[in-house]
Motif scaffolding. Sequence first.
Motif, mmCIF file in Angstrom:
data_model
loop_
_atom_site.group_PDB
_atom_site.id
_atom_site.type_symbol
_atom_site.label_atom_id
_atom_site.label_comp_id
_atom_site.label_asym_id
_atom_site.label_seq_id
_atom_site.Cartn_x
_atom_site.Cartn_y
_atom_site.Cartn_z
ATOM 1 N N HIS A 216 0.862 -1.191 0.000
ATOM 2 C CA HIS A 216 0.000 0.000 0.000
ATOM 3 C C HIS A 216 0.894 1.235 0.000
ATOM 4 C CE1 HIS A 216 -3.711 2.300 1.067
ATOM 5 N NE2 HIS A 216 -2.811 3.111 1.601
ATOM 6 N N LEU A 217 0.738 2.085 -1.019
ATOM 7 C CA LEU A 217 1.521 3.306 -1.126
ATOM 8 C C LEU A 217 0.740 4.488 -0.575
ATOM 9 C CD1 LEU A 217 2.999 2.772 -4.698
ATOM 10 C CD2 LEU A 217 4.066 2.277 -2.496
ATOM 11 N N MET A 218 1.393 5.311 0.218
ATOM 12 C CA MET A 218 0.763 6.452 0.869
ATOM 13 C C MET A 218 1.768 7.599 0.912
ATOM 14 S SD MET A 218 1.110 5.753 4.948
ATOM 15 C CE MET A 218 0.920 7.521 5.170
ATOM 16 N N GLY A 219 1.334 8.720 1.501
ATOM 17 C CA GLY A 219 2.205 9.867 1.676
ATOM 18 C C GLY A 219 1.915 10.979 0.680
ATOM 19 N N ARG A 220 2.681 12.043 0.765
ATOM 20 C CA ARG A 220 2.549 13.134 -0.195
ATOM 21 C C ARG A 220 3.064 12.669 -1.559
ATOM 22 N NH1 ARG A 220 -0.946 16.478 0.311
ATOM 23 N NH2 ARG A 220 0.209 18.015 -0.900
ATOM 24 N N PRO A 221 2.526 13.210 -2.644
ATOM 25 C CA PRO A 221 2.953 12.746 -3.970
ATOM 26 C C PRO A 221 4.451 12.859 -4.214
ATOM 27 C CG PRO A 221 0.949 14.059 -4.147
ATOM 28 C CD PRO A 221 1.415 14.179 -2.729
ATOM 29 N N ASP A 222 5.100 13.836 -3.582
ATOM 30 C CA ASP A 222 6.536 14.013 -3.804
ATOM 31 C C ASP A 222 7.394 13.326 -2.742
ATOM 32 O OD1 ASP A 222 5.908 15.617 -1.667
ATOM 33 O OD2 ASP A 222 6.970 17.390 -2.407
ATOM 34 N N SER A 223 6.741 12.524 -1.865
ATOM 35 C CA SER A 223 7.497 11.850 -0.805
ATOM 36 C C SER A 223 6.708 10.635 -0.329
ATOM 37 C CB SER A 223 7.754 12.816 0.358
ATOM 38 O OG SER A 223 8.525 12.200 1.373
ATOM 39 N N THR A 224 6.589 9.636 -1.191
ATOM 40 C CA THR A 224 5.725 8.495 -0.886
ATOM 41 C C THR A 224 6.409 7.512 0.075
ATOM 42 O OG1 THR A 224 6.495 7.293 -2.848
ATOM 43 C CG2 THR A 224 4.519 8.660 -3.083
ATOM 44 N N ARG A 225 5.586 6.761 0.772
ATOM 45 C CA ARG A 225 6.022 5.696 1.666
ATOM 46 C C ARG A 225 5.170 4.457 1.370
ATOM 47 N NH1 ARG A 225 9.261 9.056 2.000
ATOM 48 N NH2 ARG A 225 10.247 9.964 3.856
ATOM 49 N N HIS A 226 5.545 3.331 1.959
ATOM 50 C CA HIS A 226 4.756 2.117 1.724
ATOM 51 C C HIS A 226 4.490 1.391 3.028
ATOM 52 C CE1 HIS A 226 8.724 0.119 1.915
ATOM 53 N NE2 HIS A 226 8.034 -0.951 2.289
ATOM 54 N N LEU A 227 3.400 0.633 3.025
ATOM 55 C CA LEU A 227 3.039 -0.257 4.118
ATOM 56 C C LEU A 227 2.836 -1.658 3.548
ATOM 57 C CD1 LEU A 227 0.350 2.020 5.820
ATOM 58 C CD2 LEU A 227 2.590 1.483 6.792
ATOM 59 N N MET A 228 3.369 -2.661 4.221
ATOM 60 C CA MET A 228 3.124 -4.045 3.843
ATOM 61 C C MET A 228 1.911 -4.526 4.634
ATOM 62 S SD MET A 228 5.478 -4.396 1.614
ATOM 63 C CE MET A 228 5.304 -6.156 1.257
#
Length: 276
Positions: A216-228
């Motif tokens: 699952h990708l989240m965060g601001r468009p210019d600084s994304t993060r992911h969750l498994m």
Amino acid sequence: MRVLYGVSPADIPSMDTDRLRGEFLVEDLFAVGEIRFVYTHVDRMILGGAVPAGGTLSFGGGADVGTELFFTAREMGIANLGGAGTVIVDGETFAVANRDVVYVGRGTREVVFASDDAASPARFYMNSVPAGADIASRLITRAQSKPLTLGEDARSNKRTLRMYIHPEVTPSCLLLMGITDPAPNNIWNTMPPHLHERRMEAYCYFDLADEDRVVHLMGRPDSTRHLMVADGNAVLSPAWSIHMGAGTGPYAFVWGMTGENQAYTDVDPVAVKDLK
């Protein structure tokens, strides 16, 4: 009831994996024989899970939300992600099959859960949000939901989105709720990624095999993060965060939203090429 307080997008760069998961991922909603709730200050949505087996489970008191009743100023959607069961709302019994949803209106005094077969229990997932109108409780079956086919096989994002609690299907005050299934051999959901500044969203991923995960990708468009994300996990998606995901195997998810409006198309798309 566990409480999550929400964070600013400015906090994300300093978060390690454990902190990110602690703030945005709910891993322990479903426990056999229990009702569990998580209260988030992100638009004051409550996520819940109930797995009745060998008896009933019930709730209705408002101590945890500061009102006489849980539903004094709230509404709720309840999706069954498991075996057949029943939801009893103030004495009215709804037979709830897999992929059916029950809308519970403001002013309800008690909700009772039961499974038809303890060996294959119902798995009730709940989204509750503040409400300012009295709307009658009702059952929305999968056949009564409104399906939309989106995406395309060539881009691995073909999917069927079913609206359950939505102005075009059944009324509510502020809650929207539905279920999305990627088509066979498709892995991506919610494309293109987008923001909806006027609404937050929660995802509950289900029907995953034990060995599979959704990235699952989240965060601001210019600084994304992911969750498994594993089967039965839920993700909080604040208004400032993009959201999209890809699975390592078949999966589905329940989406629930609340905010300023119920306009499902009130979104700000973000081109994939612009993500960082």
